[in-house]
Enzyme design. Sequence first.
Site, PDB file in Angstrom:
ATOM      1  N   GLY A  33      15.788 -10.746  39.144  1.00  0.00           N
ATOM      2  CA  GLY A  33      16.510 -12.005  39.057  1.00  0.00           C
ATOM      3  C   GLY A  33      16.836 -12.395  37.627  1.00  0.00           C
ATOM      4  O   GLY A  33      16.389 -11.753  36.669  1.00  0.00           O
ATOM      5  N   THR A  35      15.951 -15.015  35.722  1.00  0.00           N
ATOM      6  CA  THR A  35      14.844 -15.433  34.864  1.00  0.00           C
ATOM      7  C   THR A  35      13.998 -14.227  34.457  1.00  0.00           C
ATOM      8  O   THR A  35      13.583 -14.108  33.293  1.00  0.00           O
ATOM      9  CB  THR A  35      13.973 -16.486  35.584  1.00  0.00           C
ATOM     10  OG1 THR A  35      14.797 -17.535  36.070  1.00  0.00           O
ATOM     11  CG2 THR A  35      12.938 -17.071  34.637  1.00  0.00           C
ATOM     12  N   GLY A 100      16.364 -14.093  47.116  1.00  0.00           N
ATOM     13  CA  GLY A 100      17.778 -14.347  46.882  1.00  0.00           C
ATOM     14  C   GLY A 100      18.505 -13.123  46.341  1.00  0.00           C
ATOM     15  O   GLY A 100      19.703 -12.949  46.561  1.00  0.00           O
ATOM     16  N   GLY A 101      17.753 -12.267  45.660  1.00  0.00           N
ATOM     17  CA  GLY A 101      18.321 -11.024  45.144  1.00  0.00           C
ATOM     18  C   GLY A 101      18.100  -9.835  46.051  1.00  0.00           C
ATOM     19  O   GLY A 101      18.379  -8.696  45.663  1.00  0.00           O
ATOM     20  N   GLU A 107       9.093  -6.769  46.145  1.00  0.00           N
ATOM     21  CA  GLU A 107       8.377  -7.825  45.430  1.00  0.00           C
ATOM     22  C   GLU A 107       7.042  -8.121  46.109  1.00  0.00           C
ATOM     23  O   GLU A 107       6.017  -8.299  45.429  1.00  0.00           O
ATOM     24  CB  GLU A 107       9.247  -9.082  45.368  1.00  0.00           C
ATOM     25  CG  GLU A 107      10.466  -8.931  44.468  1.00  0.00           C
ATOM     26  CD  GLU A 107      11.462 -10.066  44.571  1.00  0.00           C
ATOM     27  OE1 GLU A 107      12.404 -10.092  43.758  1.00  0.00           O
ATOM     28  OE2 GLU A 107      11.311 -10.915  45.468  1.00  0.00           O
TER      29      GLU A 107
END
Length: 224
Positions: A33, A35, A100-101, A107
Site C-alpha cells: 500500500g 503508506t 484494499g490492495g 498479509e
Amino acid sequence: MTQEQLKQAVATAALEYIRPKLEEHTVLGIGTGSTTNLFIDGLATLRGQLNGTVASSEASAERLRQHGIPVFDLNAVDRVDFYIDGADEANRALELIKGGGAALTREKIIAAVAREFICIADGSKLVHTLGEFPLPVEVIPMARSHVARELVKLGGDPVYREGVVTDNGNIILDVHNFSIPQPLDIEKRINNITGVVANGLFALRPADLLLLGTDSGVQTLKAQ
C-alpha cells in the site's frame, strides 16, 4: 498536514521504532500500500542493518529489490521479527480491515508468523465500528456466486471487484453496507464459507502496535 504528510510521519515513526531493535539476523515482514511504500523507501537507509525481508505482494517485493533490500520466500526463513503494514480501517482494539490492495491473504500469513505486528496509518483510518470501508474477501473464482449469496445472508452487499486478480490467482468480493461491531465473530463466520480463501478482517490476529498520524503528531496505540 496533508494525508501524504501524515503517511510519511507514521512511516518515519515506524522506522524509528524498529531502528534500535535491528540485528544482523532480523527479518522484516513488509505489507502493501501507499503508506507501506513510504516505509520501504525509508528502509533503504537501514538495509545494511538487517538480514532481509518477506513481502506480502509482488509489488512490494519489487520495490524492496529496487532499493537493494533482500527479499526472501517466507518458507525460507524461520522467523519474522516485525511485520509493518498499513490498514484501510482500525478500531481501538487494533482490529483492522485490510485488503484494499488485494493482498490480504499474504498479509494475513505474514502477520500470523510475525512476532510483532506494527500497523501504520493516518488518523482518518481510526473508527469506532469497522465496516464503513468495504470488507475485501478473497475467493476461489468458481465459488464467487456461492460466497456472494452467503455474504448476503450475513447482512452484507458483496460486489465483485472487476478486473482484479490476486497474486494467488483468485478474485475479490468487496462487502459494502456491512457494519461489523463484532469483528472476531464475523471473521470466523466468513472464514467458514466454502470457497473463501481469506477475508480482510484482522481480528483473530490484530495489530500489536498502531502508529496513527494526526495533525498533533503520531499517536501510539498498543493492544490491551
